[in-house]
Write an enzyme that holds these catalytic residues in place. Structure first.
Site, PDB file in Angstrom:
ATOM      1  N   GLY A 163     -30.696  52.109 -93.104  1.00 38.98           N
ATOM      2  CA  GLY A 163     -30.080  50.967 -94.212  1.00 38.98           C
ATOM      3  C   GLY A 163     -30.706  51.734 -94.966  1.00 38.98           C
ATOM      4  O   GLY A 163     -30.706  51.200 -96.629  1.00 38.98           O
ATOM      5  N   THR A 164     -32.238  53.202 -95.015  1.00 37.75           N
ATOM      6  CA  THR A 164     -32.312  53.225 -96.567  1.00 37.75           C
ATOM      7  C   THR A 164     -31.786  53.893 -97.822  1.00 37.75           C
ATOM      8  O   THR A 164     -32.435  52.792 -98.741  1.00 37.75           O
ATOM      9  CB  THR A 164     -33.401  53.993 -96.219  1.00 37.75           C
ATOM     10  OG1 THR A 164     -33.549  54.442 -94.376  1.00 37.75           O
ATOM     11  CG2 THR A 164     -34.874  54.694 -96.768  1.00 37.75           C
ATOM     12  N   THR A 165     -30.546  54.761 -97.579  1.00 42.68           N
ATOM     13  CA  THR A 165     -30.167  54.873 -99.048  1.00 42.68           C
ATOM     14  C   THR A 165     -30.009  54.085 -99.168  1.00 42.68           C
ATOM     15  O   THR A 165     -29.583  53.608-100.586  1.00 42.68           O
ATOM     16  CB  THR A 165     -28.761  55.891 -98.083  1.00 42.68           C
ATOM     17  OG1 THR A 165     -29.483  56.648 -97.188  1.00 42.68           O
ATOM     18  CG2 THR A 165     -28.482  56.185 -99.138  1.00 42.68           C
ATOM     19  N   HIS A 179     -41.048  55.803 -94.080  1.00 38.69           N
ATOM     20  CA  HIS A 179     -40.346  55.475 -92.773  1.00 38.69           C
ATOM     21  C   HIS A 179     -41.917  55.754 -91.700  1.00 38.69           C
ATOM     22  O   HIS A 179     -41.758  55.430 -90.635  1.00 38.69           O
ATOM     23  CB  HIS A 179     -40.072  57.022 -92.160  1.00 38.69           C
ATOM     24  CG  HIS A 179     -38.618  57.042 -92.799  1.00 38.69           C
ATOM     25  ND1 HIS A 179     -38.096  55.763 -92.997  1.00 38.69           N
ATOM     26  CD2 HIS A 179     -37.720  58.269 -93.193  1.00 38.69           C
ATOM     27  CE1 HIS A 179     -36.234  56.560 -93.352  1.00 38.69           C
ATOM     28  NE2 HIS A 179     -36.386  58.110 -93.820  1.00 38.69           N
ATOM     29  N   SER A 186     -26.200  56.324 -84.940  1.00 36.56           N
ATOM     30  CA  SER A 186     -26.162  56.861 -86.853  1.00 36.56           C
ATOM     31  C   SER A 186     -27.020  58.371 -86.757  1.00 36.56           C
ATOM     32  O   SER A 186     -26.681  59.431 -87.397  1.00 36.56           O
ATOM     33  CB  SER A 186     -26.678  55.966 -87.728  1.00 36.56           C
ATOM     34  OG  SER A 186     -26.586  56.790 -88.631  1.00 36.56           O
ATOM     35  N   TYR A 197     -29.449  44.856 -91.189  1.00 38.07           N
ATOM     36  CA  TYR A 197     -28.246  45.552 -92.146  1.00 38.07           C
ATOM     37  C   TYR A 197     -27.024  44.871 -91.911  1.00 38.07           C
ATOM     38  O   TYR A 197     -26.159  44.347 -92.631  1.00 38.07           O
ATOM     39  CB  TYR A 197     -28.458  46.649 -91.059  1.00 38.07           C
ATOM     40  CG  TYR A 197     -26.589  47.826 -91.497  1.00 38.07           C
ATOM     41  CD1 TYR A 197     -26.923  48.851 -92.544  1.00 38.07           C
ATOM     42  CD2 TYR A 197     -25.608  47.653 -91.059  1.00 38.07           C
ATOM     43  CE1 TYR A 197     -25.988  49.619 -93.623  1.00 38.07           C
ATOM     44  CE2 TYR A 197     -24.624  48.419 -92.081  1.00 38.07           C
ATOM     45  CZ  TYR A 197     -24.877  49.683 -92.708  1.00 38.07           C
ATOM     46  OH  TYR A 197     -23.997  50.140 -93.156  1.00 38.07           O
ATOM     47  N   ARG A 249     -22.041  58.275 -94.757  1.00 42.19           N
ATOM     48  CA  ARG A 249     -21.006  57.954 -92.709  1.00 42.19           C
ATOM     49  C   ARG A 249     -19.931  57.026 -92.704  1.00 42.19           C
ATOM     50  O   ARG A 249     -18.402  57.624 -93.467  1.00 42.19           O
ATOM     51  CB  ARG A 249     -21.560  58.692 -91.657  1.00 42.19           C
ATOM     52  CG  ARG A 249     -20.760  58.643 -89.965  1.00 42.19           C
ATOM     53  CD  ARG A 249     -21.923  58.855 -88.478  1.00 42.19           C
ATOM     54  NE  ARG A 249     -21.832  57.581 -88.783  1.00 42.19           N
ATOM     55  CZ  ARG A 249     -21.143  56.840 -87.555  1.00 42.19           C
ATOM     56  NH1 ARG A 249     -20.156  57.157 -87.300  1.00 42.19           N
ATOM     57  NH2 ARG A 249     -22.146  55.666 -87.252  1.00 42.19           N
ATOM     58  N   LYS A 250     -20.222  55.910 -91.895  1.00 40.11           N
ATOM     59  CA  LYS A 250     -18.821  54.955 -91.977  1.00 40.11           C
ATOM     60  C   LYS A 250     -19.700  53.547 -92.562  1.00 40.11           C
ATOM     61  O   LYS A 250     -18.299  52.944 -92.914  1.00 40.11           O
ATOM     62  CB  LYS A 250     -18.836  54.683 -90.696  1.00 40.11           C
ATOM     63  CG  LYS A 250     -17.464  55.661 -89.471  1.00 40.11           C
ATOM     64  CD  LYS A 250     -17.377  55.097 -88.775  1.00 40.11           C
ATOM     65  CE  LYS A 250     -15.879  55.754 -88.049  1.00 40.11           C
ATOM     66  NZ  LYS A 250     -16.120  55.044 -86.476  1.00 40.11           N
TER      67      LYS A 250
HETATM   68  P1  A3P Z   1     -23.618  55.208 -90.000  1.00 40.81           P
HETATM   69  O1  A3P Z   1     -24.048  56.332 -89.460  1.00 40.81           O
HETATM   70  O2  A3P Z   1     -23.650  54.071 -89.523  1.00 40.81           O
HETATM   71  O3  A3P Z   1     -22.389  55.527 -90.682  1.00 40.81           O
HETATM   72  P2  A3P Z   1     -30.403  55.689 -94.065  1.00 40.81           P
HETATM   73  O4  A3P Z   1     -29.618  55.430 -95.202  1.00 40.81           O
HETATM   74  O5  A3P Z   1     -31.442  54.798 -93.533  1.00 40.81           O
HETATM   75  O6  A3P Z   1     -30.517  56.968 -93.658  1.00 40.81           O
HETATM   76  O7  A3P Z   1     -29.077  55.291 -93.062  1.00 40.81           O
HETATM   77  C1  A3P Z   1     -28.005  55.414 -92.730  1.00 40.81           C
HETATM   78  C2  A3P Z   1     -27.056  54.348 -92.246  1.00 40.81           C
HETATM   79  O8  A3P Z   1     -26.367  54.184 -93.668  1.00 40.81           O
HETATM   80  C3  A3P Z   1     -26.020  55.582 -91.919  1.00 40.81           C
HETATM   81  O9  A3P Z   1     -24.918  55.074 -91.769  1.00 40.81           O
HETATM   82  C4  A3P Z   1     -24.966  55.039 -93.459  1.00 40.81           C
HETATM   83  O10 A3P Z   1     -23.209  55.790 -93.482  1.00 40.81           O
HETATM   84  C5  A3P Z   1     -25.074  53.813 -94.222  1.00 40.81           C
HETATM   85  N1  A3P Z   1     -24.888  53.825 -95.560  1.00 40.81           N
HETATM   86  C6  A3P Z   1     -25.131  54.801 -96.402  1.00 40.81           C
HETATM   87  N2  A3P Z   1     -25.053  53.904 -97.914  1.00 40.81           N
HETATM   88  C7  A3P Z   1     -25.051  52.796 -97.367  1.00 40.81           C
HETATM   89  C8  A3P Z   1     -24.473  51.569 -98.713  1.00 40.81           C
HETATM   90  N3  A3P Z   1     -24.429  51.576 -99.638  1.00 40.81           N
HETATM   91  N4  A3P Z   1     -23.433  50.701 -98.027  1.00 40.81           N
HETATM   92  C9  A3P Z   1     -23.751  50.740 -96.249  1.00 40.81           C
HETATM   93  N5  A3P Z   1     -24.498  51.644 -95.872  1.00 40.81           N
HETATM   94  C10 A3P Z   1     -25.241  52.562 -96.263  1.00 40.81           C
END
Ligand code: A3P
Length: 328
Positions: free
Chosen positions: A73-75, A133, A163, A221, A291-292
């Site tokens: 959930g970094t993003t 990370h 993911s 998350y 992604r989802k």
């Molecule tokens: P999924 O692959 O399960 O959809 P990170 O940012 O650490 O790389 O994590 C990526 C995961 O966070 C992905 O999960 C992505 O779809 C989800 N993600 C990205 N932006 C998001 C947001 N604004 N709210 C909720 N989930 C989000």
């Protein structure tokens, strides 16, 4: 951020060190794994980032550090922390998050020390906003001694794996180089990942939370998805910038939740078609970070056997810590 001489010296040490470290292969897929002196499995490139951060980064008491294991959930948290701490500087109608990927709003420490581009941050907040990370025990000592704030988010490991595997699929140029899902689970379980074991990563920050009360905020998350509004308020309080009653009345919390939601961010042009320059030589498409955005998608991908294997490791590693209730 990084002194050039010091940086060159660290890079030389890294080049000399890597061949002396034992390698670990897994199904012929990942052959660059090295075990560093603190017994954590890292890839050679992650180890370079860790060494550069250890040698060149000095934390300040006002720093805000977002720590995550990849795909937790970094993003999302980058977007939320940026929006919360910069809320007095930007209008929601012309907000930087409308035209910049969240990774362009909060730099990653490992990239920053390698690129020497500290000035690229879009934040106007007086606190430095940084992400990493790096496992907790490998952070430079100044992070603990400065008393800076750390926000950590983790997620059910089955969803983290799914993911991660999808991201790997997107990033693998030749289809034949992508491991089958079962081997992917094996790689994940054997801690062979850029930043070592998911379980050790979570435990490291979980323990830091008890060791440094008030300095580490742990979020999941799943809780964030269930009640984003309350989590955003908690986050703002922890960051020392609680929402005033006027802001609450004016709907600022809701605006931030909406701005940073998966549905909103993933549909912005910048995140559908834009690219993110990570280092001078590597760029990545912004859409790979979306992604989802759901809880429990692992059910659509993992067999019962795969899920049971991941559950068993979680029980072995997290049993008795109180962490199990957060990932079930
Ligand atoms: P999924 O692959 O399960 O959809 P990170 O940012 O650490 O790389 O994590 C990526 C995961 O966070 C992905 O999960 C992505 O779809 C989800 N993600 C990205 N932006 C998001 C947001 N604004 N709210 C909720 N989930 C989000």
């Amino acid at each position: 951020m990084a002194d050039t001489n010091k940086k060159d010296e660290t890079l030389r040490r890294h080049t000399d060190l890597v061949p002396t470290l034992p390698s670990r292969e897994n199904g012929g897929v990942t052959n660059k794994e090295v075990i560093n002196d603190q017994n954590t499995l890292l890839t050679s490139s992650s180890l370079k980032g860790v060494m550069l951060v250890q040698q060149n980064f000095i934390a300040l008491p006002t720093d805000i550090l977002l720590a995550t294991y990849p795909k937790c959930g970094t993003t999302w948290l980058k977007a939320l922390i940026f929006a919360i701490t910069n809320r007095s500087f930007f209008d929601f109608a012309s907000h930087p998050l409308l035209t910049n990927n969240p990774h362009g709003c909060i730099p990653t420490l490992e990239g920053l020390v390698q690129n020497n581009n500290a000035s690229t941050t879009l934040s106007l907040s007086s606190a430095r906003l940084l992400a990493t990370h790096i496992p907790c025990h490998l952070l430079p000592a100044s992070v603990a001694s400065s008393g800076c704030r750390i926000v950590y988010i983790f997620r059910n490991p089955k969803d983290v794996f799914v993911s991660w595997f999808h991201m790997k699929k997107l990033m693998t140029v030749k289809e034949e180089e992508l491991p089958p899902l079962s081997l992917g689970v094996d790689i994940f379980c054997k801690r062979v990942n850029h930043f070592g074991s998911y379980w050790d990563h979570v435990l490291g920050y979980w323990n830091a939370n008890s060791e440094f009360p008030g300095k580490v905020l742990i979020l999941t998350y799943e809780d964030m998805k269930k009640d984003t509004f309350s989590c955003v308020k908690r986050l703002a309080e922890f960051l020392g910038q609680p929402f005033s009653s006027e802001e609450e009345r004016d709907g600022v919390v809701e605006e931030i939740v909406k701005l940073c939601s998966f549905e909103h961010l993933s549909n912005l042009e910048v995140n559908k078609t834009g690219m993110l320059q990570f280092t001078a030589n590597s760029a990545i498409q912004n859409n790979v970070f979306f992604r989802k955005g759901e809880v429990g998608d692992w059910r659509n991908h993992l067999t019962d056997e795969m899920a049971a294997r991941l559950n068993q490791i979680s029980e072995d590693k997290f049993g008795g810590t109180g962490l199990m209730s957060h990932i079930n």
